[in-house]
Design an enzyme around this catalytic site. Structure first.
Site, short mmCIF file in Angstrom:
data_model
loop_
_atom_site.label_atom_id
_atom_site.label_comp_id
_atom_site.label_asym_id
_atom_site.label_seq_id
_atom_site.Cartn_x
_atom_site.Cartn_y
_atom_site.Cartn_z
N HIS A 1 -8.66 2.67 6.84
CA HIS A 1 -7.82 2.31 5.69
C HIS A 1 -7.18 3.57 5.10
O HIS A 1 -6.04 3.53 4.65
CB HIS A 1 -8.69 1.60 4.64
CG HIS A 1 -7.92 1.16 3.42
ND1 HIS A 1 -6.85 0.28 3.50
CD2 HIS A 1 -8.03 1.49 2.11
CE1 HIS A 1 -6.35 0.10 2.28
NE2 HIS A 1 -7.05 0.81 1.43
N HIS B 1 -5.04 -10.32 -1.62
CA HIS B 1 -5.12 -10.63 -0.19
C HIS B 1 -6.11 -11.77 0.07
O HIS B 1 -7.11 -11.91 -0.64
CB HIS B 1 -5.58 -9.40 0.60
CG HIS B 1 -4.69 -8.21 0.44
ND1 HIS B 1 -4.78 -7.35 -0.62
CD2 HIS B 1 -3.68 -7.75 1.22
CE1 HIS B 1 -3.86 -6.40 -0.50
NE2 HIS B 1 -3.18 -6.62 0.60
N SER C 1 0.83 -1.21 0.00
CA SER C 1 0.00 0.00 0.00
C SER C 1 0.86 1.25 0.00
O SER C 1 1.83 1.34 0.76
CB SER C 1 -0.87 0.05 1.25
OG SER C 1 -1.66 -1.09 1.35
N HIS D 1 -4.63 -0.45 -4.93
CA HIS D 1 -3.78 -1.50 -5.50
C HIS D 1 -4.08 -1.62 -6.98
O HIS D 1 -5.18 -2.01 -7.36
CB HIS D 1 -4.05 -2.85 -4.83
CG HIS D 1 -3.44 -2.99 -3.48
ND1 HIS D 1 -2.29 -3.69 -3.25
CD2 HIS D 1 -3.82 -2.50 -2.29
CE1 HIS D 1 -1.97 -3.64 -1.96
NE2 HIS D 1 -2.89 -2.92 -1.35
N MET E 1 -1.94 -7.92 6.92
CA MET E 1 -2.89 -8.87 6.32
C MET E 1 -2.31 -9.52 5.05
O MET E 1 -3.08 -9.92 4.17
CB MET E 1 -4.20 -8.15 5.98
CG MET E 1 -4.82 -7.41 7.17
SD MET E 1 -6.27 -6.45 6.67
CE MET E 1 -6.56 -5.49 8.18
N SER E 2 -0.98 -9.60 4.98
CA SER E 2 -0.37 -10.18 3.77
C SER E 2 0.99 -10.76 4.13
O SER E 2 1.28 -11.03 5.29
CB SER E 2 -0.19 -9.09 2.70
OG SER E 2 0.75 -8.12 3.14
N ALA F 1 2.32 -2.42 4.21
CA ALA F 1 1.99 -1.47 5.28
C ALA F 1 1.53 -2.32 6.46
O ALA F 1 0.86 -3.33 6.26
CB ALA F 1 0.90 -0.53 4.83
N ASN G 1 0.52 2.91 11.01
CA ASN G 1 -0.31 3.33 12.14
C ASN G 1 0.14 2.53 13.36
O ASN G 1 0.75 1.46 13.21
CB ASN G 1 -1.79 3.04 11.86
CG ASN G 1 -2.03 1.56 11.54
OD1 ASN G 1 -1.75 1.11 10.41
ND2 ASN G 1 -2.50 0.81 12.50
N TYR H 1 -8.23 -11.91 2.42
CA TYR H 1 -9.56 -11.42 2.81
C TYR H 1 -10.45 -11.08 1.62
O TYR H 1 -11.64 -10.84 1.77
CB TYR H 1 -9.46 -10.21 3.75
CG TYR H 1 -8.74 -9.00 3.19
CD1 TYR H 1 -9.33 -8.20 2.21
CD2 TYR H 1 -7.48 -8.66 3.63
CE1 TYR H 1 -8.68 -7.10 1.68
CE2 TYR H 1 -6.82 -7.56 3.13
CZ TYR H 1 -7.42 -6.79 2.14
OH TYR H 1 -6.76 -5.72 1.63
N GLU H 2 -9.86 -11.04 0.42
CA GLU H 2 -10.69 -10.76 -0.76
C GLU H 2 -11.52 -11.97 -1.14
O GLU H 2 -12.40 -11.88 -2.00
CB GLU H 2 -9.80 -10.33 -1.92
CG GLU H 2 -9.14 -8.98 -1.66
CD GLU H 2 -8.20 -8.57 -2.78
OE1 GLU H 2 -8.68 -8.17 -3.84
OE2 GLU H 2 -6.97 -8.65 -2.58
N1 HPA Z 1 -3.58 -4.12 11.32
C1 HPA Z 1 -3.58 -4.99 10.28
N2 HPA Z 1 -3.13 -4.69 9.08
C2 HPA Z 1 -2.67 -3.45 8.87
C3 HPA Z 1 -2.65 -2.48 9.90
C4 HPA Z 1 -3.14 -2.84 11.19
O1 HPA Z 1 -3.15 -2.05 12.15
N3 HPA Z 1 -2.11 -1.36 9.37
C5 HPA Z 1 -1.83 -1.63 8.08
N4 HPA Z 1 -2.16 -2.91 7.78
#
Ligand code: HPA
Length: 276
Positions: A251, A87, A34, A65, A215-216, A117, A239, A89-90
């Site tokens: 997001h 991903h 990202s 993406h 998540m990847s 990220a 974050n 989750y998709e």
């Molecule tokens: N959690 C999960 N996936 C993420 C996060 C998070 O805080 N930030 C960026 N991808």
């Protein structure tokens, strides 16, 4: 059709899309996370192949993406780069999620460089920090190797003692030093998403020794190691993880922070790849 047949069919789609460049052999395979989509502007482009041109290829649905492979050079190092990843989750199976990585290995790439990220769990981290991945925890999501083993790619029970290659890590650390980029080191944990974690889950992950959550990536590293690629990974801490500041996560903040760190990240990647 077996997973291997699907791979060889996709590979021939890529080869025909490459046309007269079909013999281009990348050394490095780079996955752009990202906020890093513009990294591709730094590549001496040889060819672009849209994911939609590739039979059986899982097409990413996440805003921010794009969906294509870019082939070219960074300072004479031949590479293939994924502008946009898929991903779990998709809704794709883990086998589908790692198909793009496997194809880059089958195109000849010996090195997989993963970027993403991630949320910072380690209290010393801050939004915009970069973390070299020194290990991962992947056992909260299914292994991409579940199902009949693809013997042509690798062994049924691959060792995962050294997923992240120490020589590649040294190259990245030296590159960071030369560029004056502060580089943290830590353990990445992959969760399924798409919801962010609860503060209680983050507390658990902290107890487990994780420094960053995303998540990847871990599944991609496993698939690459299975087929003998050398792997390195860098997370951009976009974050602080849920519950650390008490503010809700979005997001958009992930995209914004990753985009803000992109120039520093891009510089580090170029410097590192040039030495690979
Ligand atoms: N959690 C999960 N996936 C993420 C996060 C998070 O805080 N930030 C960026 N991808």
């Amino acid at each position: 059709m077996s997973d291997y047949q699907a791979l060889t069919r996709a590979l021939s789609c890529i080869k025909s899309a490459l046309g007269e460049k079909r013999d281009f052999k990348p050394r490095v395979a780079l996955i752009l996370g990202s906020g890093l989509g513009d990294f591709a502007d730094n590549i001496d482009v040889v060819a672009k192949v849209e994911y939609s041109q590739i039979d059986g290829f899982p097409v990413s649905t996440v805003p921010g993406h794009k969906g294509r492979y870019i082939f070219g050079y960074i300072n004479n190092v031949p590479l293939v780069c994924m502008q946009g990843r898929v991903h779990y989750y998709e809704g794709y199976s883990m086998q589908q999620v790692v198909m793009p990585v496997r194809l880059m290995g089958m195109l000849g790439a010996e090195i997989l460089l993963i970027t993403n990220a991630a949320g910072g769990i380690n209290r010393d981290f801050y939004p915009g920090a970069l973390m070299l991945i020194r290990g991962h925890i992947s056992c909260f999501v299914p292994s991409p190797l579940i199902g009949p083993n693809i013997d042509r790619l690798g062994t049924r029970f691959p060792d995962m003692t050294n997923v992240y290659d120490s020589r590649l890590a040294s190259i990245i650390e030296s590159a960071a030093q030369r560029r004056g980029v502060e580089l943290e080191k830590g353990v990445y944990v992959q969760l399924g998403g798409p919801n962010f974690e609860t503060p209680e889950e983050i507390k658990m992950l902290e107890l487990l020794g994780a420094d960053a959550v995303g998540m990847s990536s871990a599944c991609e590293a496993i698939a690459a190691r299975h087929m003998g690629m050398r792997v390195a990974g860098i997370s951009c801490i976009s974050n602080l993880a849920a519950g650390i500041t008490g503010e809700p996560l979005t997001h958009q903040e992930v995209i914004d922070a990753a985009s803000e760190a992109a120039p520093k990240f891009t510089g580090l990647l170029i410097e590192s790849i040039s030495k690979m």
